[in-house]
Design a protein around this motif. Structure first.
Motif, short mmCIF file in Angstrom:
data_model
loop_
_atom_site.label_atom_id
_atom_site.label_comp_id
_atom_site.label_asym_id
_atom_site.label_seq_id
_atom_site.Cartn_x
_atom_site.Cartn_y
_atom_site.Cartn_z
N ASP B 89 0.81 -1.21 0.00
CA ASP B 89 0.00 0.00 0.00
C ASP B 89 0.85 1.27 0.00
N SER B 90 2.18 1.10 -0.09
CA SER B 90 3.05 2.27 -0.11
C SER B 90 3.20 2.76 -1.55
N PRO B 91 3.80 3.95 -1.73
CA PRO B 91 4.06 4.41 -3.10
C PRO B 91 4.93 3.39 -3.85
N ARG B 92 4.75 3.31 -5.16
CA ARG B 92 5.37 2.25 -5.95
C ARG B 92 6.90 2.30 -5.92
N HIS B 93 7.45 3.52 -5.81
CA HIS B 93 8.91 3.60 -5.93
C HIS B 93 9.63 2.95 -4.74
N ILE B 94 8.92 2.75 -3.64
CA ILE B 94 9.59 2.15 -2.48
C ILE B 94 9.99 0.70 -2.76
N SER B 95 9.05 -0.06 -3.32
CA SER B 95 9.37 -1.43 -3.70
C SER B 95 10.47 -1.46 -4.75
N LEU B 96 10.37 -0.54 -5.68
CA LEU B 96 11.34 -0.50 -6.77
C LEU B 96 12.76 -0.32 -6.24
N ILE B 97 12.91 0.66 -5.32
CA ILE B 97 14.23 0.91 -4.75
C ILE B 97 14.68 -0.28 -3.92
N CYS B 98 13.70 -0.90 -3.24
CA CYS B 98 14.03 -2.09 -2.45
C CYS B 98 14.59 -3.20 -3.34
N THR B 99 14.02 -3.35 -4.55
CA THR B 99 14.54 -4.42 -5.43
C THR B 99 15.95 -4.08 -5.91
N ILE B 100 16.24 -2.79 -6.07
CA ILE B 100 17.61 -2.42 -6.47
C ILE B 100 18.59 -2.80 -5.36
N GLY B 101 18.22 -2.47 -4.11
CA GLY B 101 19.06 -2.85 -2.98
C GLY B 101 19.22 -4.35 -2.87
N MET B 102 18.10 -5.06 -3.08
CA MET B 102 18.13 -6.52 -3.01
C MET B 102 19.08 -7.08 -4.06
#
Lengths: 396, 289
Positions: B89-102
């Motif tokens: 339910d958070s803004p989409r870019h948070i997951s996106l940045i998380c995948t970069i870190g992952m």
């Protein structure tokens, strides 16, 4: 529970990222204008720049182990006039940008008296202006681009230059020894590869060697199928690969997958075991040139190789051997200094050093700061490197 | 002529691998609804899973496929739990940045655990040659095309003939409506993510076999190719993404056969840009997510 897990993961992430950067932050930043750094402390500290990770990791690991071996030997024997040597290893990842960043940090660290490295010509050349401005010697064991050492007075290399190895490769290996009739050249598109290719083709033209294809590729390429199909259509009987060990193995494997019967020669990888480990029987009969090879007959070098193997868990090539020599070169230079040991004094004494004989032979720098070497022809036979001696111009 | 047919075969083999990576990518993007940057690392880990299966258990191609498939499945769950589930339910870019870190985490861990050196990949099938229209094709190329086709067919059947597939497609199309229909959206999204990752993992194994080598940093450029292929397919449509992958493989190989091999990526990305200019939705019939 979930929260703990997330926190742990976050900590792990940060740790790994830090580890990935490979090097600790520089200590107290010094005045950049202060180039007269001195080593009057208890140790003489040198930076070792090497590709510990990435495409050239085998060579970087070799640098790390070999320089530490030399430092341990010197320290065990009492150091340089009682002062111990300390090495700080930086991982340049085989990337010129990373290497240049490290160089900026190293220049500002007053304790560091000289830089050993970097491995590739591209990296060494990217560092040259930075280290030159900082008045810090960059003694590269392996950079062989003809322009590198002349970039400024602080740049040195002991590998020998491409404008002597590539012509040797053309005249002696390809033409006189191999008697190649049609040669396809494949080279890596970087500073070193371009230079080796230009020197090879220039000499080939003088020798009248028939080059039927010249193709290049960018670093990191893994699919050579279309390139090889293209070279194959020009019907060469011999391929000259100007590239490092991993790429030689990839190309040899893909040649086998194409069921193509062609002789392979390689300029650049040295006697790297990685070629044999990765490509096995696909590289049987491969010919290459190297300035140095360790045989059982040479007891001192063989003992060195044994020690290297026990520390590194792989066979040494020429690359760790020259890296080993750089530490002794710096020792010899420091021993010749009258008075204070400074970055500049090291440069002066390296340039003037005479009569030095290292593991890989005699080393005396010319005016530009590099040396001329002689080369051997090696062949892979039954998964081992064998020196070819069956030719009449062996002394050349 | 033979020369061009040989180059087309090279392009097809490489394009098939891109296609499989892209299918996986489009499934991930479809059901999760977010772009991922860990796909390259999932591909790499799949390859390593099969490498260890070949080394320690036996050189059997089915074993390799199973090892790569399930290892990537679990990586998929891991990535989902960390990067997606908490941020639905958070803004989409948070997951996106998380995948970069992952992606950085997995790549660096792989370098520490597996060692930074390139390793030789065991070869589960013997190298032989078959003559097709005067062009010699090797068994590895045939294996690649065969595995990619079978898995694509498998995905098609799952998607269209099973309850699971219907749920996956429903979630992919509209998460809220699916939830109202009683579908457990989070669980379905997790399974969908794992299916996509598993296909990527098997693609990783095929790449490692094809190039007979394996490297912790191999994922970076592959992830980018998978992304490009999926973009050509409108990001969420598996069949269109597969077509995108095949075409990129073909264009690269035909392009390098005319000009220098150094321009390989130039051909791939110019093609991508051109398609997006002319047909922004890619080869997809619907507007991409």
């Amino acid at each position: 529970m979930k929260k703990t897990f997330t926190v742990l993961t976050a900590i792990l992430l940060v740790l790994v990222l830090l580890a990935g950067c490979g090097s600790p932050a520089p200590e107290e930043p010094a005045d950049p204008a202060d180039n007269g750094a001195t080593g009057d402390a208890e140790t003489y500290k040198f930076a070792v720049l090497a590709p510990i990770t990435g495409n050239y990791a085998e060579y970087g690991k070799g640098f790390e182990v070999a320089t530490q071996m030399a430092a341990d030997e010197i320290n065990d024997a009492g150091g340089i006039d009682g002062v111990m040597i300390e090495l700080e290893v930086f991982d340049s990842q085989g990337e010129p940008t990373e290497s240049a960043d490290i160089s900026r940090r190293v220049v500002e660290d007053d304790e560091i008296l000289a830089v050993i490295g970097d491995f590739s010509s591209s990296n060494a050349m990217a560092n040259a202006p930075i280290l030159g401005d900082g008045g810090l010697v960059q003694l590269s064991p392996t950079a062989s681009h003809p322009d590198y050492a002349g970039m400024n007075e602080y740049m040195f290399s002991i590998m020998g230059r491409q404008d002597s190895e590539a012509p040797f490769f053309s005249t002696h290996l390809l033409q006189r020894f191999k008697q190649a009739e049609a040669v396809g050249v494949i080279y890596i598109n970087n500073d070193w590869g371009e230079s080796a290719h230009a020197n090879l083709t220039r000499q080939a033209e003088i020798d009248g060697l028939n080059i039927v294809a010249e193709e290049n590729y960018v670093e990191g390429e893994r699919d050579f199928n279309s390139l090889l199909t293209k070279v194959r259509s020009t019907n060469p009987d011999t391929l000259a690969l100007i590239m490092h060990a991993n790429d030689v193995a990839l190309v040899a494997n893909q040649i086998a997958q194409m069921d193509w019967d062609v002789d392979i020669t390689a300029l650049g990888p040295g006697t790297s075991m990685q070629i044999i480990e990765l490509a096995g029987e696909n590289v049987e009969g491969l010919l290459l040139s190297t300035p140095f090879h360790i045989t059982e007959e040479n007891e001192e070098a063989w003992a060195w190789a044994e020690e290297f193997r026990s520390r590194a868990n792989f066979e040494p090539t020429v690359h760790p051997a020259v890296a080993y020599d750089t530490v002794y070169l710096l020792k010899a230079a420091i021993e010749n200094i009258d008075g204070e040991v400074t970055r500049d004094a090291i440069r002066q004494e390296l340039q003037d050093l005479e009569g030095f004989v290292g593991l890989t032979g005699p080393i005396t720098f010319n005016e530009a700061g590099d040396i001329t070497r002689l080369y051997l022809i090696m062949r892979i036979e039954d998964g081992r490197f064998v020196q070819e001696t069956d030719f009449d111009y062996i002394d050349q | 002529m033979e020369y061009f047919i040989a180059q087309i075969v090279n392009g097809l083999a490489q394009g098939s691998i891109y296609a499989l990576m892209a299918i996986g990518y489009s499934v991930v993007v479809g059901v999760v609804g977010l772009v991922t940057f860990t796909h390259g690392e999932v591909i790499m880990l799949g390859a390593y899973a099969s490498y260890y299966a070949f080394t320690f258990v036996g050189e059997n191609i089915f074993l390799g496929i199973i090892a790569a498939f399930f290892a990537s499945w679990f990586i998929g769950i891991f990535v989902y739990k960390i990067c997606y589930e908490r941020f639905f339910d958070s803004p989409r870019h948070i997951s996106l940045i998380c995948t970069i870190g992952m992606s950085m985490l997995l790549k660096n861990l792989a370098q520490i655990v597996f060692g930074p050196n390139m390793k030789a990949m065991p070869q589960p099938i013997a190298l032989n040659f078959v003559n097709v229209l005067g062009v010699r094709i090797n068994t590895i190329q045939i294996l690649i095309i065969f595995v990619v086709l079978s898995l694509s067919l498998g995905l098609y059947i799952v998607n269209n003939k099973t309850q699971w597939g219907i749920r996956l497609r429903a979630v992919s199309q509209d998460k809220q409506a699916s939830a109202l229909m009683g579908i457990n959206v989070r669980r379905t999204a997790m399974i969908g993510n794992s299916i996509g990752c598993s296909l990527g993992g098997v693609a990783g194994m095929l790449i490692a076999i094809y190039y007979q080598s394996i490297l912790p940093t191999m994922g970076g450029s592959l992830g980018l190719k998978a992304f490009s292929s999926a973009v050509l397919g409108g990001l969420t449509e598996a069949s269109a993404s597969a077509l995108g992958g095949l075409l990129i493989g073909l264009i690269e190989n035909l392009g390098t056969s005319v000009l220098s091999n150094s321009y390989r990526d130039v051909f791939a990305f110019i093609f991508l840009v051109l398609v997006l200019i002319i047909k922004p939705e890619g080869f997809s019939k619907k507007v991409g997510g």
